[in-house]
Write an enzyme that holds these catalytic residues in place. Sequence first.
Site, PDB file in Angstrom:
ATOM      1  N   GLY A 146      77.470 -33.076 115.234  1.00 45.08           N
ATOM      2  CA  GLY A 146      76.204 -33.578 115.782  1.00 45.08           C
ATOM      3  C   GLY A 146      75.526 -32.552 116.658  1.00 45.08           C
ATOM      4  O   GLY A 146      75.574 -32.647 117.892  1.00 45.08           O
ATOM      5  N   TYR A 147      74.914 -31.562 116.019  1.00 44.28           N
ATOM      6  CA  TYR A 147      74.174 -30.537 116.760  1.00 44.28           C
ATOM      7  C   TYR A 147      72.651 -30.772 116.616  1.00 44.28           C
ATOM      8  O   TYR A 147      71.965 -31.012 117.586  1.00 44.28           O
ATOM      9  CB  TYR A 147      74.509 -29.138 116.212  1.00 44.28           C
ATOM     10  CG  TYR A 147      75.732 -28.468 116.801  1.00 44.28           C
ATOM     11  CD1 TYR A 147      76.821 -29.189 117.257  1.00 44.28           C
ATOM     12  CD2 TYR A 147      75.805 -27.072 116.876  1.00 44.28           C
ATOM     13  CE1 TYR A 147      77.943 -28.557 117.778  1.00 44.28           C
ATOM     14  CE2 TYR A 147      76.923 -26.427 117.401  1.00 44.28           C
ATOM     15  CZ  TYR A 147      77.990 -27.172 117.853  1.00 44.28           C
ATOM     16  OH  TYR A 147      79.093 -26.535 118.358  1.00 44.28           O
ATOM     17  N   GLU A 262      81.629 -21.637 112.369  1.00 45.90           N
ATOM     18  CA  GLU A 262      80.849 -22.272 111.296  1.00 45.90           C
ATOM     19  C   GLU A 262      80.231 -21.184 110.411  1.00 45.90           C
ATOM     20  O   GLU A 262      80.240 -21.272 109.186  1.00 45.90           O
ATOM     21  CB  GLU A 262      79.751 -23.159 111.896  1.00 45.90           C
ATOM     22  CG  GLU A 262      78.927 -23.842 110.803  1.00 45.90           C
ATOM     23  CD  GLU A 262      77.844 -24.769 111.341  1.00 45.90           C
ATOM     24  OE1 GLU A 262      77.554 -24.736 112.556  1.00 45.90           O
ATOM     25  OE2 GLU A 262      77.276 -25.511 110.521  1.00 45.90           O
TER      26      GLU A 262
HETATM   27  C1  LIG Z   1      72.980 -28.347 103.817  1.00 46.06           C
HETATM   28  C2  LIG Z   1      72.775 -28.506 105.295  1.00 46.06           C
HETATM   29  C3  LIG Z   1      73.769 -29.073 106.067  1.00 46.06           C
HETATM   30  C4  LIG Z   1      73.580 -29.238 107.451  1.00 46.06           C
HETATM   31  N1  LIG Z   1      74.560 -29.846 108.180  1.00 46.06           N
HETATM   32  C5  LIG Z   1      74.383 -30.048 109.503  1.00 46.06           C
HETATM   33  C6  LIG Z   1      75.394 -30.737 110.264  1.00 46.06           C
HETATM   34  O1  LIG Z   1      76.415 -31.188 109.738  1.00 46.06           O
HETATM   35  N2  LIG Z   1      75.160 -30.923 111.575  1.00 46.06           N
HETATM   36  C7  LIG Z   1      74.056 -30.449 112.205  1.00 46.06           C
HETATM   37  O2  LIG Z   1      73.941 -30.634 113.412  1.00 46.06           O
HETATM   38  N3  LIG Z   1      73.082 -29.803 111.515  1.00 46.06           N
HETATM   39  C8  LIG Z   1      73.217 -29.594 110.182  1.00 46.06           C
HETATM   40  N4  LIG Z   1      72.235 -28.959 109.453  1.00 46.06           N
HETATM   41  C9  LIG Z   1      70.990 -28.580 110.124  1.00 46.06           C
HETATM   42  C10 LIG Z   1      70.804 -27.084 110.313  1.00 46.06           C
HETATM   43  O3  LIG Z   1      71.674 -26.583 111.293  1.00 46.06           O
HETATM   44  C11 LIG Z   1      69.335 -26.856 110.674  1.00 46.06           C
HETATM   45  O4  LIG Z   1      68.559 -27.273 109.550  1.00 46.06           O
HETATM   46  C12 LIG Z   1      69.033 -25.410 110.991  1.00 46.06           C
HETATM   47  O5  LIG Z   1      69.633 -25.031 112.203  1.00 46.06           O
HETATM   48  C13 LIG Z   1      67.508 -25.140 111.059  1.00 46.06           C
HETATM   49  O6  LIG Z   1      66.874 -26.031 111.910  1.00 46.06           O
HETATM   50  P1  LIG Z   1      65.592 -26.859 111.446  1.00 46.06           P
HETATM   51  O7  LIG Z   1      65.926 -27.542 110.149  1.00 46.06           O
HETATM   52  O8  LIG Z   1      65.180 -27.720 112.570  1.00 46.06           O
HETATM   53  O9  LIG Z   1      64.487 -25.783 111.119  1.00 46.06           O
HETATM   54  P2  LIG Z   1      63.504 -25.017 112.180  1.00 46.06           P
HETATM   55  O10 LIG Z   1      64.332 -24.554 113.344  1.00 46.06           O
HETATM   56  O11 LIG Z   1      62.372 -25.954 112.457  1.00 46.06           O
HETATM   57  O12 LIG Z   1      63.056 -23.808 111.327  1.00 46.06           O
HETATM   58  C14 LIG Z   1      61.977 -23.898 110.374  1.00 46.06           C
HETATM   59  C15 LIG Z   1      61.694 -22.499 109.843  1.00 46.06           C
HETATM   60  O13 LIG Z   1      61.270 -21.640 110.920  1.00 46.06           O
HETATM   61  C16 LIG Z   1      62.103 -20.475 110.960  1.00 46.06           C
HETATM   62  N5  LIG Z   1      62.343 -20.095 112.353  1.00 46.06           N
HETATM   63  C17 LIG Z   1      62.630 -20.914 113.389  1.00 46.06           C
HETATM   64  N6  LIG Z   1      62.799 -20.191 114.527  1.00 46.06           N
HETATM   65  C18 LIG Z   1      62.645 -18.882 114.184  1.00 46.06           C
HETATM   66  C19 LIG Z   1      62.697 -17.675 114.910  1.00 46.06           C
HETATM   67  N7  LIG Z   1      62.977 -17.651 116.215  1.00 46.06           N
HETATM   68  N8  LIG Z   1      62.464 -16.511 114.245  1.00 46.06           N
HETATM   69  C20 LIG Z   1      62.179 -16.517 112.900  1.00 46.06           C
HETATM   70  N9  LIG Z   1      62.114 -17.655 112.164  1.00 46.06           N
HETATM   71  C21 LIG Z   1      62.335 -18.818 112.788  1.00 46.06           C
HETATM   72  C22 LIG Z   1      63.412 -20.880 110.314  1.00 46.06           C
HETATM   73  O14 LIG Z   1      64.099 -19.758 109.805  1.00 46.06           O
HETATM   74  C23 LIG Z   1      62.937 -21.838 109.227  1.00 46.06           C
HETATM   75  O15 LIG Z   1      62.547 -21.101 108.094  1.00 46.06           O
HETATM   76  C24 LIG Z   1      72.387 -28.799 108.068  1.00 46.06           C
HETATM   77  C25 LIG Z   1      71.365 -28.211 107.285  1.00 46.06           C
HETATM   78  C26 LIG Z   1      71.556 -28.074 105.916  1.00 46.06           C
HETATM   79  C27 LIG Z   1      70.471 -27.452 105.091  1.00 46.06           C
END
Ligand SMILES: Cc1cc2nc3c(=O)[nH]c(=O)nc-3n(C[C@H](O)[C@H](O)[C@H](O)COP(=O)(O)OP(=O)(O)OC[C@H]3O[C@@H](n4cnc5c(N)ncnc54)[C@H](O)[C@@H]3O)c2cc1C
Length: 407
Positions: A146-147, A262
């Site tokens: 749960g991150y 991870e």
């Molecule tokens: C298959 C899968 C499994 C997952 N499982 C889990 C899980 O079990 N538990 C959990 O907690 N999370 C999980 N996640 C979530 C995952 O950790 C997040 O989707 C990820 O950290 C990106 O966050 P966001 O989706 O909010 O995208 P955002 O942070 O909103 O990013 C959107 C876009 O902006 C870009 N971006 C954002 N900030 C920057 C920056 N500073 N510089 C350049 N580009 C940037 C990103 O690269 C991306 O392309 C999972 C995701 C997937 C796809």
Amino acid sequence: MVALRIRQFTLTRDMTDIEAFRSETRAWLEAHCPPEMRLPVRSEADICWGGKRFRFQSEAQRLWLQRMGERGWTVPTWPREYGGGGLGHREAAILRELMAELKCRPPLQSFGIWMLGPALLKYGSEEQKRHYLPQVARGEIRWCQGYSEPNAGSDLASLATRCEVHDDHFVVTGQKVWTSYADEADWIFCLVRTSTEAKHTGISFVLIDMTSPGVSTRPIKLISGKSPFCETFFDGVKVPRANLVWKLNDGWTVAKYLLTHEREMISAMGERAVPLPVGRSALKSLGADATGRLADPALRAEIARFEVDETAFRAWLKMFGEQARAKEAHPAVSSALKYYGSELNKRRWELTVAFAGSDALEWESERSGQGSIARTWLRTKGNSIEGGTSEVQLNVVSKRILELPES
Ligand SMILES: Cc1cc2nc3c(=O)[nH]c(=O)nc-3n(C[C@H](O)[C@H](O)[C@H](O)COP(=O)(O)OP(=O)(O)OC[C@H]3O[C@@H](n4cnc5c(N)ncnc54)[C@H](O)[C@@H]3O)c2cc1C
């Protein structure tokens, strides 16, 4: 001269011990790994995740987990008192090699093993280690992570799930998102906000029983037709204070350490899951020319490029493992590995779809393992998002390894 003799004697004894370990381990695996567990993994359904809600696909799958769990070989290097096998890295490497050679399936896949376990080993209390780790090792409890939250993904420290602190318990209210397998997990390791005074130093790391009153999950359906992850809601969930890992308001330290594990796990995910090298699969699918080479020259060149990169990546993974064991690895290298491993895995499955032709379009047939190529290809798209996106990993590499100036 005497010192040299002692050294030679020690080396010879070490070699004898290692060779004895190798032959005993081989004999044990041959005798105890059921034949069904030596067939290639065809689809997600063949994977054992353990946990209270897990339904074993067969008696052989259950037995294999039980036997490996009893020996501590689901987590060979963890200490015995925490359910591990207590093996040294050399012996663990031999076990891995033999399992690969004998085609034994991994008995258990688990976020508990890959992520929570290493974090608890470093930051957990003695009581927490003795309570949770053996259950993880035996596959008795399944964990989810749960991150992420709707407004905290790449910028994870913006998380807002509120955690009120009382004398002997916490009360958690808020929402997580993209929680992989939350609807199948028994417990969640969770980042919560215990103070709003500072961004990073107001976060705590807590363990929450998913059956606690006030916890609910809602699956998110994906393009693959499956729901590998969920939204997870906490509505005034009471959590015993004993479930806090490490210090109040210093959960970020644990969170970062867990993320390095991870990232390593995701970077090696593609390598672990490959039933056959891409070139050999392509040859099986497309056939050979008169000289025994893959008939399509353009695809052959692309696969050759891929396999060279893959070989280099494997060597890098191995080198990183050795450096990490010697405590000489740069901590940011896990980001570089995660970036490269994810992109490589996406390339692997693009190529597989290219040579599999119409077979790759099958979605539900028995023959295709319920569309395993198409579904795996779609699933790999998430590799460069989960555990931190590729863009974010590149930012880490540029700042922390290449030491480029902040823009
Ligand atoms: C298959 C899968 C499994 C997952 N499982 C889990 C899980 O079990 N538990 C959990 O907690 N999370 C999980 N996640 C979530 C995952 O950790 C997040 O989707 C990820 O950290 C990106 O966050 P966001 O989706 O909010 O995208 P955002 O942070 O909103 O990013 C959107 C876009 O902006 C870009 N971006 C954002 N900030 C920057 C920056 N500073 N510089 C350049 N580009 C940037 C990103 O690269 C991306 O392309 C999972 C995701 C997937 C796809």
